[in-house]
Design a protein around this motif. Sequence first.
Motif, PDB file in Angstrom:
ATOM      1  N   HIS A 164       0.810  -1.177  -0.046  1.00  0.00           N
ATOM      2  CA  HIS A 164       0.152   0.069  -0.023  1.00  0.00           C
ATOM      3  C   HIS A 164       0.833   1.306   0.114  1.00  0.00           C
ATOM      4  O   HIS A 164       1.968   1.288   0.758  1.00  0.00           O
ATOM      5  CB  HIS A 164      -0.970   0.054   1.096  1.00  0.00           C
ATOM      6  N   GLU A 165       0.478   2.304  -0.580  1.00  0.00           N
ATOM      7  CA  GLU A 165       1.246   3.539  -0.735  1.00  0.00           C
ATOM      8  C   GLU A 165       1.428   4.337   0.446  1.00  0.00           C
ATOM      9  O   GLU A 165       2.478   5.020   0.524  1.00  0.00           O
ATOM     10  CB  GLU A 165       0.416   4.774  -1.919  1.00  0.00           C
ATOM     11  N   ASP A 166       0.620   4.137   1.502  1.00  0.00           N
ATOM     12  CA  ASP A 166       0.730   4.566   2.871  1.00  0.00           C
ATOM     13  C   ASP A 166       1.511   3.851   3.775  1.00  0.00           C
ATOM     14  O   ASP A 166       1.436   4.154   5.052  1.00  0.00           O
ATOM     15  CB  ASP A 166      -0.447   5.079   3.260  1.00  0.00           C
ATOM     16  N   ILE A 169       5.940   5.836   4.085  1.00  0.00           N
ATOM     17  CA  ILE A 169       6.244   7.049   3.260  1.00  0.00           C
ATOM     18  C   ILE A 169       7.434   7.656   3.894  1.00  0.00           C
ATOM     19  O   ILE A 169       7.847   7.824   4.957  1.00  0.00           O
ATOM     20  CB  ILE A 169       5.278   8.144   3.673  1.00  0.00           C
ATOM     21  N   GLU A 173       9.175  10.349  -0.811  1.00  0.00           N
ATOM     22  CA  GLU A 173       7.864  10.035  -1.207  1.00  0.00           C
ATOM     23  C   GLU A 173       7.052  11.416  -0.518  1.00  0.00           C
ATOM     24  O   GLU A 173       6.021  12.105  -1.262  1.00  0.00           O
ATOM     25  CB  GLU A 173       7.301   9.012  -0.680  1.00  0.00           C
ATOM     26  N   ARG A 177       4.916  14.305  -2.602  1.00  0.00           N
ATOM     27  CA  ARG A 177       3.380  14.682  -2.428  1.00  0.00           C
ATOM     28  C   ARG A 177       3.355  16.007  -1.970  1.00  0.00           C
ATOM     29  O   ARG A 177       1.913  16.565  -2.173  1.00  0.00           O
ATOM     30  CB  ARG A 177       2.735  13.481  -1.271  1.00  0.00           C
ATOM     31  N   THR A 182       0.457  12.783  -6.389  1.00  0.00           N
ATOM     32  CA  THR A 182       0.093  11.516  -5.557  1.00  0.00           C
ATOM     33  C   THR A 182      -0.002  10.399  -6.464  1.00  0.00           C
ATOM     34  O   THR A 182       0.405  10.354  -7.739  1.00  0.00           O
ATOM     35  CB  THR A 182      -1.333  11.886  -5.508  1.00  0.00           C
ATOM     36  N   PRO A 183      -0.040   9.511  -5.716  1.00  0.00           N
ATOM     37  CA  PRO A 183       0.232   7.812  -6.555  1.00  0.00           C
ATOM     38  C   PRO A 183      -0.910   7.747  -7.577  1.00  0.00           C
ATOM     39  O   PRO A 183      -1.699   8.230  -7.571  1.00  0.00           O
ATOM     40  CB  PRO A 183       0.306   6.959  -5.533  1.00  0.00           C
ATOM     41  N   VAL A 188      -4.637   7.217  -1.322  1.00  0.00           N
ATOM     42  CA  VAL A 188      -3.864   7.696  -0.295  1.00  0.00           C
ATOM     43  C   VAL A 188      -4.869   7.834   0.777  1.00  0.00           C
ATOM     44  O   VAL A 188      -5.547   8.977   0.750  1.00  0.00           O
ATOM     45  CB  VAL A 188      -3.061   8.590  -0.981  1.00  0.00           C
TER      46      VAL A 188
END
Length: 239
Positions: A164-166, A169, A173, A177, A182-183, A188
């Motif tokens: 997962h992107e979160d 971090i 990254e 952001r 953003t991804p 997110v």
Amino acid sequence: MSRRPHDGISDAMPDGAWGTLPEGVELYHLRPDGGIELADREGARELGPEREFLRFIDDGQFAHYLVGDAATSPERPSNATVKLGVVGPRSAFTPHAHGGEHFVLSLGHAACGLHDADRDRVTEVPLTPGMLIRIPEMMPHSFANRGTDPLTILAANTGYGIDHEDYAITAGEAERRATGDTPTTGQVAVATATDYRALAAALRDIEHLQQDRGIATTTVRERLAKRLRRVAAALEVRR
């Protein structure tokens, strides 16, 4: 490959455990030297990066999931992920922050660098075997192995798997952001609630401290205690 009793691996399991495990039960032996053995009704084996482990944030660090998986997220929940991690000797994770709260049980001599927002400084918390630390969500931190052997940890995260992107971090990254980039995949979950410029600055502070001080070493007393734990573990091995 599973191995049968009396091969040197299964001998380390407690007396009677090998032949009495019900179907589906797994028994883990977290050795004082950083090794991890797994036994079930079919046999025993030592877990290793070539089979049962995933990359854990950085190259050379590994994780083995016990609950959830790398794809766990608020959109694909398992409530939490629980995994065994192996931290390389004298190494540290890239400073990062998690979208959910984080618990780490250290089975060796470790250190956790944390950014204290109230005091605007980085503090380092030394950890010894058996100590568990709770880190709130989005708190910048880095976990390090102060020892010369691989370090086994038990890590639990609420709501997020490694993919997962979160999940983790990093400063880079957070800086990306902060520019509004953003991804391109996934959602997110913390995007609207985080000052990414401040997060990036806090993570850079931890990075700079790591570069200036390096990874702390173990003390003479800790090294002696480690030897004594190995002796104790050897006495418990079935002969």
